[in-house]
Design an enzyme around this catalytic site. Structure first.
Site, mmCIF file in Angstrom:
data_model
loop_
_atom_site.group_PDB
_atom_site.id
_atom_site.type_symbol
_atom_site.label_atom_id
_atom_site.label_comp_id
_atom_site.label_asym_id
_atom_site.label_seq_id
_atom_site.Cartn_x
_atom_site.Cartn_y
_atom_site.Cartn_z
ATOM 1 N N ASP A 366 0.860 -1.191 0.000
ATOM 2 C CA ASP A 366 0.000 0.000 0.000
ATOM 3 C C ASP A 366 0.896 1.242 0.000
ATOM 4 O O ASP A 366 2.110 1.145 0.212
ATOM 5 C CB ASP A 366 -0.879 -0.048 1.261
ATOM 6 C CG ASP A 366 -1.930 1.063 1.289
ATOM 7 O OD1 ASP A 366 -2.315 1.549 0.217
ATOM 8 O OD2 ASP A 366 -2.359 1.431 2.407
ATOM 9 N N GLU A 369 2.780 4.931 -4.031
ATOM 10 C CA GLU A 369 2.814 5.870 -5.176
ATOM 11 C C GLU A 369 4.139 6.629 -5.244
ATOM 12 O O GLU A 369 4.537 6.936 -6.369
ATOM 13 C CB GLU A 369 1.643 6.852 -5.060
ATOM 14 C CG GLU A 369 0.289 6.192 -5.245
ATOM 15 C CD GLU A 369 -0.112 5.312 -4.063
ATOM 16 O OE1 GLU A 369 0.307 5.645 -2.946
ATOM 17 O OE2 GLU A 369 -0.823 4.328 -4.267
ATOM 18 N N ASP A 454 -9.098 3.412 -2.626
ATOM 19 C CA ASP A 454 -10.125 3.766 -1.642
ATOM 20 C C ASP A 454 -11.433 4.222 -2.288
ATOM 21 O O ASP A 454 -11.736 5.413 -2.336
ATOM 22 C CB ASP A 454 -9.589 4.842 -0.708
ATOM 23 C CG ASP A 454 -8.364 4.352 0.044
ATOM 24 O OD1 ASP A 454 -8.136 3.121 0.060
ATOM 25 O OD2 ASP A 454 -7.630 5.187 0.596
HETATM 26 O O1 MIG Z 1 -3.958 6.201 4.509
HETATM 27 O O2 MIG Z 1 -3.587 0.979 5.689
HETATM 28 O O3 MIG Z 1 -5.912 2.127 0.321
HETATM 29 O O4 MIG Z 1 -6.876 -0.055 1.771
HETATM 30 O O5 MIG Z 1 -6.822 0.124 4.571
HETATM 31 C C1 MIG Z 1 -4.692 5.032 4.420
HETATM 32 C C2 MIG Z 1 -4.754 1.715 5.826
HETATM 33 C C3 MIG Z 1 -3.761 3.871 4.211
HETATM 34 C C4 MIG Z 1 -4.965 3.051 2.304
HETATM 35 C C5 MIG Z 1 -5.418 1.814 1.588
HETATM 36 C C6 MIG Z 1 -6.446 1.110 2.436
HETATM 37 C C7 MIG Z 1 -5.858 0.765 3.776
HETATM 38 C C8 MIG Z 1 -5.362 2.036 4.469
HETATM 39 N N1 MIG Z 1 -4.392 2.730 3.610
#
Ligand code: MIG
Length: 732
Positions: A366, A369, A454
């Site tokens: 996650d 980017e 999200d």
């Molecule tokens: O700033 O890890 O897209 O699936 O649950 C949020 C917490 C960070 C974004 C991800 C989401 C995840 C969440 N993350």
């Protein structure tokens, strides 16, 4: 940087030798531009290598599959690029491509955007970003795949602009009949123009260049249950227990960021997960895999072992001042490994042994980017010049040397996933890795699955998931899904049931939910919802043999699993415009409810006969039908002439090899392929796979083995047609 490696693994691509030069592009361009051609798959393809004045050579392409780098290209003999494509350098850091877009030409692909399948009429920005506002006015998202397919009535042509630098694609907005693409780079790029062909052939060619997805581990195709967060091992085990107690099939539970100690990577909070290893072992006995999240950012703390090791190995991206760049993420001030470097991917890969040791089966990347709290929008897409290298947050070091982050930003997520994928393969040489990523670039399919970030618990986002996943598949990435039930906002029973009616056909199938939102596990919204969702998940498991067959097909042809109707109905102008229905493989057409309050919908069926999945009268295609879709319906139609392998329901994929399997034959004549392998190892690559050609006619099924290298599972087989079912023996 290791330069001993062959050029296709590290270092720039071989510069064309002086004896073999591509055709020089244009006299007015002060840099070097050469044109090449080759037939890629069945498609005549022209490649242009553009290196600006003073540039070194064509930058190393991270998008291309290793095998594609070995092919010989011949100097291009034509005078102009196909499809009227033209390019020019406008300023020191800005290139422009232009091409005609006649009325009626549809624009497909271009990766992940919160927009419909036809990208025409808008400007899209390719600059990987974590933007929580998923509405049509958001021009860019987490994944950038600069591959566009132009679909007209006489066929498709395509364009792949292989550059991870910021891009702006204006596709016939202002109702004009032309497209303009701006690329902000100082390093040069490669442009591929694919000549006129069909939709399947063009995706085949693009994935021949950029690679394909190997078979995923079978368990990862089952139902995965996630939420931000199941914060303790007690909670995670309780969720797993609920699935078994209620007999709802499930294969994986997911630990989001709260399993970590102080959000530090490669740690476990011993307060909340005191017996992590014991937990994963106990869950494994019950048929559950554990997937954990892993973000790229490393907490800047002398007390953190990963940080200290990273400093020693000099792995972090540096600011222009020479210091590691520090951004704010979950752990506070943090630094970012430079995954563009092979030595850094190796370093990260070594750290990943941590997860194998604690019994984690798959990894979820996650924030790659990379997302930084203090730099939510690091670059304004309205700007038409690239800032100088030292004003692009930090520098990165691809093989050809240091470059400002913005020019290579779109690679960060894919190269993190690559580090993960390659390490898992190395640590467990005969196990299929599972890596899920939020950010991606062209070629990402080689490293695993993506989900689309999200979304919200809205019917709009349920509907859009179809269009978005179709686009991601056409852009080369077949293993994709979205958060089932929606991430932000609160789902209700109706939405959840409707969502599962679509989601059981997503290649990647995971229920996930944001922190603080109303839970939406299958049972969380009451018994009526639970009963419907349970049945739908059971159907997903029944379909797994079919789904696995589609991954084999993808490997052979590059075809995505989810396909727009025009994929299998190319001459049909009505089918071409439909984007709230899709094919899953050739034999299933899915037409779900995508609006609140609806109990029926108009379903367009292409020419041919179609069998409602749940039974009932055969429908004739080439027109719309008014179809009732109740809450327990499976909103799909089976092509007349298909043989669908359906397994008996199981609780998890560990039980699948033993489950009875029935070949459902639709119509009087039917045919298909059926394959079996162990679902876990790479043996299929060496022929450890059984395959039969199936034919059904005059009420008899025949199976002719075309490959016998696996040996079977001892399950029982049946053949069914209509309501008749009888035992069948597969010849071995
Ligand atoms: O700033 O890890 O897209 O699936 O649950 C949020 C917490 C960070 C974004 C991800 C989401 C995840 C969440 N993350």
């Amino acid at each position: 940087m290791s330069d001993e490696k062959p050029y296709w693994e590290a270092g720039r691509q071989a510069a064309p030798s002086p004896a073999r030069r591509g055709r020089r592009e244009r006299d007015s361009f002060a840099g070097v531009a050469e044109r090449w051609e080759r037939r890629v798959g069945t498609v005549d393809t022209v490649r242009v290598d553009v290196v600006p004045p003073g540039g070194g050579g064509v930058p190393h392409s991270y998008a291309l599959a290793p095998a594609a780098l070995l092919h010989e290209w011949k100097p291009f003999r034509g005078r102009r690029l196909p499809a009227g494509v033209r390019w020019r350098q406008e300023t020191e850091s800005r290139f422009v491509l232009e091409f005609p877009l006649p009325l009626g030409t549809r624009c497909l692909g271009l990766g992940e955007l919160y927009r419909g399948t036809n990208r025409r009429g808008q400007t899209h920005v390719l600059f990987n970003s974590d933007d929580p506002h998923h509405t049509e006015s958001t021009p860019r998202l987490y994944q950038s795949i600069p591959f566009l397919i132009c679909e007209a009535s006489d066929g498709c042509w395509g364009l792949f602009l292989d550059s991870p630098a910021p891009q702006k694609w204006s596709l016939g907005n202002d109702l004009s009949d032309h497209a303009r693409v701006e690329l902000l780079t100082r390093r040069g790029f490669q442009l591929y123009v694919f000549g006129l062909t069909t939709l399947p052939e063009i995706v085949c060619a693009f994935t021949e260049l950029t690679g394909r997805t190997e078979l995923p581990p079978r368990w990862s195709l089952g139902h995965q249950q996630s939420r931000w967060s199941y914060p303790t091992e007690r909670k995670l085990r309780e969720v797993a227990r609920e699935f078994r107690r209620r007999r709802i099939p499930c294969d994986a539970v997911v630990a989001d960021i709260d399993y970590m100690d102080d959000y530090r990577v490669f740690t476990v909070s011993r307060e909340r997960f005191p017996h992590f290893e014991k937990m994963t072992r106990a869950l494994a006995r019950d048929g559950f895999r554990v997937v954990t999240i892993l973000d790229p950012a490393v907490k800047r703390s002398r007390r953190d072992a990963t940080y200290r090791s990273g400093l020693r190995h000099d792995v972090f991206c540096r600011s222009a001042s020479g210091e590691p760049y520090v951004g704010q993420v979950w752990a506070g001030a943090s630094v970012l490994p430079d995954f563009l470097r092979e030595d850094v991917r190796d370093w990260w890969g070594e750290k990943l042994r941590f997860f194998a040791d604690i019994g984690v089966a798959g990894l979820w990347n996650d924030m790659n980017e990379p997302a930084l709290f203090n730099q939510p929008a690091p670059f304004d897409p309205a700007v038409s010049e690239l800032p100088p290298d030292d004003q692009q947050l930090f520098l990165q070091r691809p093989p050809e040397g240091p470059v400002g982050h913005f020019e290579v930003r779109n690679l960060y997520g894919s190269q993190m996933a690559r580090a993960t994928y390659e390490a898992l393969l190395e640590h467990h040489p005969n196990q299929r890795p599972f890596v899920l990523s939020r950010s991606a670039y062209a070629g990402h399919q080689r490293f695993g699955a993506v989900w689309l970030g999200d979304n919200y618990s809205w019917f709009e986002h349920l509907r859009l998931s179809i269009q978005m996943l179709l686009s991601v598949g056409l852009s080369g990435v077949p293993f994709c899904g979205v958060d089932v039930g929606g991430f932000g906002q609160d789902a209700d029973g109706e939405l959840l049931v409707r969502w599962y009616q679509v989601a059981i056909f997503y290649p990647f199938f995971r229920n996930h939910c944001a922190l603080g939102r109303r839970p939406h596990e299958p049972w969380a919204l009451g018994p009526a919802t639970e009963a419907h969702v349970k049945r739908l998940i059971e159907v997903r498991y029944q379909l797994l043999p079919y789904l696995e067959g589609l991954f084999h097909e993808h490997r052979a042809t590059g075809a995505p699993l989810m396909r727009p109707l025009s994929w299998h109905a190319s001459g049909d102008p009505t089918a071409r415009e439909i984007d709230d229905e899709f094919f899953l493989g050739r034999d299933l057409l899915v037409a779900p409810i995508v609006h609140r309050g609806q109990e029926r919908r108009a379903v367009y069926l292409p020419t041919g006969k179609w069998h409602p999945f749940d039974g009932g009268a055969v429908l004739t295609g080439g027109r719309y039908h008014d179809v009732v879709v109740g809450p327990s319906a499976v909103p799909a139609f089976v092509r007349d002439g298909a043989i669908l392998p359906l397994a008996d329901p199981v609780q998890h994929t560990g039980e699948l090899p033993g489950a009875n399997l029935t070949f459902h034959c639709f119509g009087r004549q039917a045919s298909g392929l059926y394959r079996e392998d162990d679902g876990a190892s790479l043996g299929y690559q060496l022929g450890e796979c059984d395959e039969w050609r199936l034919t059904w006619s005059r009420g008899r099924l025949r199976a002719e083995p075309t490959q016998l290298g696996f040996g079977g599972t001892g399950r029982r087989y049946f053949v069914a047609s209509g309501s008749h079912r009888e035992a069948f023996s597969l010849p071995r």
